[in-house]
Motif scaffolding. Structure first.
Motif, mmCIF file in Angstrom:
data_model
loop_
_atom_site.group_PDB
_atom_site.id
_atom_site.type_symbol
_atom_site.label_atom_id
_atom_site.label_comp_id
_atom_site.label_asym_id
_atom_site.label_seq_id
_atom_site.Cartn_x
_atom_site.Cartn_y
_atom_site.Cartn_z
ATOM 1 N N ASP A 97 0.955 -1.313 -0.357
ATOM 2 C CA ASP A 97 -0.264 0.073 -0.075
ATOM 3 C C ASP A 97 1.494 1.437 -0.037
ATOM 4 O O ASP A 97 0.979 2.098 1.195
ATOM 5 N N THR A 98 1.613 0.888 -1.564
ATOM 6 C CA THR A 98 2.352 2.531 -1.095
ATOM 7 C C THR A 98 2.342 3.264 -2.749
ATOM 8 O O THR A 98 1.276 3.000 -3.350
ATOM 9 N N SER A 99 2.591 4.608 -2.597
ATOM 10 C CA SER A 99 2.655 4.911 -4.380
ATOM 11 C C SER A 99 4.263 5.179 -4.491
ATOM 12 O O SER A 99 4.578 5.753 -4.112
ATOM 13 N N GLU A 113 8.265 11.809 -2.869
ATOM 14 C CA GLU A 113 8.410 13.121 -2.489
ATOM 15 C C GLU A 113 8.838 12.755 -0.744
ATOM 16 O O GLU A 113 9.387 13.395 -0.469
ATOM 17 N N ARG A 114 8.719 11.688 0.149
ATOM 18 C CA ARG A 114 9.218 11.269 1.174
ATOM 19 C C ARG A 114 10.789 11.418 1.295
ATOM 20 O O ARG A 114 11.800 11.704 2.359
ATOM 21 N N THR A 115 11.497 10.669 -0.008
ATOM 22 C CA THR A 115 12.447 10.295 0.213
ATOM 23 C C THR A 115 13.269 10.588 -1.300
ATOM 24 O O THR A 115 14.564 10.060 -0.962
ATOM 25 N N PRO A 169 27.518 11.918 -0.156
ATOM 26 C CA PRO A 169 27.017 12.297 1.195
ATOM 27 C C PRO A 169 26.087 10.566 1.017
ATOM 28 O O PRO A 169 25.951 10.330 -0.009
ATOM 29 N N HIS A 170 25.797 9.560 2.699
ATOM 30 C CA HIS A 170 24.854 8.631 2.556
ATOM 31 C C HIS A 170 23.729 8.916 1.978
ATOM 32 O O HIS A 170 22.623 9.793 2.463
ATOM 33 N N GLN A 171 23.444 8.190 1.064
ATOM 34 C CA GLN A 171 21.617 8.453 0.322
ATOM 35 C C GLN A 171 20.764 7.036 1.303
ATOM 36 O O GLN A 171 20.288 6.959 0.514
ATOM 37 N N ALA A 172 20.018 8.086 2.093
ATOM 38 C CA ALA A 172 19.158 7.564 2.240
ATOM 39 C C ALA A 172 18.324 8.242 2.893
ATOM 40 O O ALA A 172 16.584 7.713 1.874
ATOM 41 N N ASN A 173 18.651 9.383 2.480
ATOM 42 C CA ASN A 173 16.870 10.628 2.357
ATOM 43 C C ASN A 173 17.151 12.186 1.709
ATOM 44 O O ASN A 173 17.781 12.507 2.417
ATOM 45 N N LEU A 174 16.779 11.962 0.375
ATOM 46 C CA LEU A 174 17.004 13.002 -0.275
ATOM 47 C C LEU A 174 16.192 14.491 0.855
ATOM 48 O O LEU A 174 17.006 15.495 0.883
ATOM 49 N N GLY A 200 17.879 3.803 -4.568
ATOM 50 C CA GLY A 200 17.626 4.545 -3.125
ATOM 51 C C GLY A 200 19.104 3.942 -1.688
ATOM 52 O O GLY A 200 19.761 5.057 -2.678
ATOM 53 N N ASN A 201 18.678 3.403 -0.257
ATOM 54 C CA ASN A 201 19.192 3.568 0.241
ATOM 55 C C ASN A 201 20.156 2.234 0.048
ATOM 56 O O ASN A 201 19.529 1.453 0.424
ATOM 57 N N THR A 202 21.128 2.168 -0.460
ATOM 58 C CA THR A 202 22.147 0.827 -0.367
ATOM 59 C C THR A 202 23.419 0.825 1.504
ATOM 60 O O THR A 202 24.704 0.004 1.202
#
Ligand code: UT7
Length: 331
Positions: A32-34, A40-42, A257-262, A287-289
């Protein structure tokens, strides 16, 4: 910590990402995501997923071979291998031991670092210390994660965030030209252990049938706990690295930077007063590796010509532990 004379230098980098692409749209068909929420969140659009027959050591070796080639060296030239990973092939022994064998390196020390997303920076710092003392001369540092195997694919809070991949760097003694590792800073604060962990499968909670059913062998995260501390700690660790190098934000050509969340990266950029255009970003595609994220982005920046010889590069990462750190390197 910093010193007047750089002791080690990055001689070559390499990366590997599995071929299979899993897009946000693909995920929206199973949880259940889009696409809109995830972007937008990441900032993530898609991530790579390893083949069923692919292992973390396979990915590490692929990245390591590219780094060795870029450095003009072979596995026989290495005198130490450090692998940052929380998803090694086996619970025991170290993934680095398997990487050593597959690479055909000689009987050199090979060990893992369990510092989650900060694993590559921990490895970089440790190899810098060994090279500074003169004890070792050619060290391979790898960040590799096969997180797709430790995710609960029904948990939308975590399964949309992570991807698989590997990145590597070969370090050697710095030439006397100002290039090299200028500073590394490492930190751990265990008060948030329970906010980001794999609860079962270790000695505290051996895996049982009930644990398996409850997905306790999979990544659990309270994202908002980690978000807040990430912005704060990545900013302070980056400032500490700059102070060590007696540099200011304007001296930094690129931030990797570590790529966890923009959104985390954007807030750190604002606090450091470094425009986002000077950040090497690939979270959209991978994504976050975890421990692989910095060396993959570093390699990308070097290979596409953005990061040039002599550029000052700031790196920072934070993850489970929570462990975090920073590094200032003149490439
Ligand atoms: O690399 C290791 C370090 N990790 C990190 O640095 C990650 C740090 N944390 C984060 O990046 C963010 O906290 C997340 C991306 C994980 C989550 O973003 P958020 O803005 O903190 O969302 P939230 O957890 O506060 O959840 C907001 C809402 C919730 O719904 P309600 O309770 O408001 O109705 C969640 O259930 O968003 C919901 N939600 C989702 N909705 C659609 C959570 N995940 C999803 C999803 N799709 N995948």
């Amino acid at each position: 910590m910093g010193s007047e004379r750089p002791g080690s230098q990055i001689l070559g980098t390499g990366a590997y990402a599995p071929e299979k692409v899993l897009t946000n749209h693909d995920l929206a068909r199973t949880v259940d995501t889009s696409d809109e929420w995830i972007r937008e969140r990441t900032g993530i659009r898609e991530r790579r997923i390893a083949r069923d027959d692919e292992t973390a050591s396979d990915m590490a070796v692929a990245a390591a071979k590219r780094a060795l080639e870029a450095a003009g060296l072979t596995a026989r030239d290495l005198d130490m291998i450090i692998v940052g990973t929380v998803t090694g092939d086996l619970p025991m022994p170290a993934c680095a031991a398997i990487v050593q064998h597959k690479l055909g390196a000689s009987n050199i020390p090979a060990f893992d670092i369990s510092a989650a997303c900060a694993g590559f920076l921990y490895g970089l710092s440790i190899s810098d210390q060994f090279i500074r003392t003169g004890a070792h001369k050619r060290i391979l540092v790898v960040g590799v994660e096969l997180l797709s195997r430790v995710l609960n694919w029904q948990d939308r809070v975590t399964c949309v965030l992570f991807g698989d991949g590997a990145g590597a760097a070969v370090l050697g003694p710095a030439a006397d030209d100002g290039r090299g590792v200028l500073s590394t800073r490492l930190y751990t604060d265990s008060s948030l252990v329970e906010s980001l962990c794999i609860p079962a499968g270790g000695s505290r909670e051996p895996l049982t049938a009930e644990g398996l059913e409850k997905h306790r062998d999979k990544v659990f995260m309270v994202g908002s706990d980690i978000f807040k501390i990430a912005v704060k700690n990545l900013t302070s660790a980056s400032r500490a690295a700059l102070e060590d190098g007696k540099l200011t934000a304007s001296d930094v050509k690129w931030v990797v930077p570590h790529q966890a969340n923009l959104r985390i990266i954007a807030q750190v950029a604002m606090r450091l007063d470094i425009p986002l255009t000077r950040f090497v970003l690939n979270i959209e595609r991978y994504g976050n590796t975890s421990s692989a994220s910095i060396p993959i982005a570093l390699d990308e920046g070097i290979r596409d010509g953005r990061i040039q010889k002599g550029d000052t590069v700031l790196m920072c990462a934070l993850g489970a532990g929570i462990s975090w750190g920073s590094a200032l390197v003149r490439i």
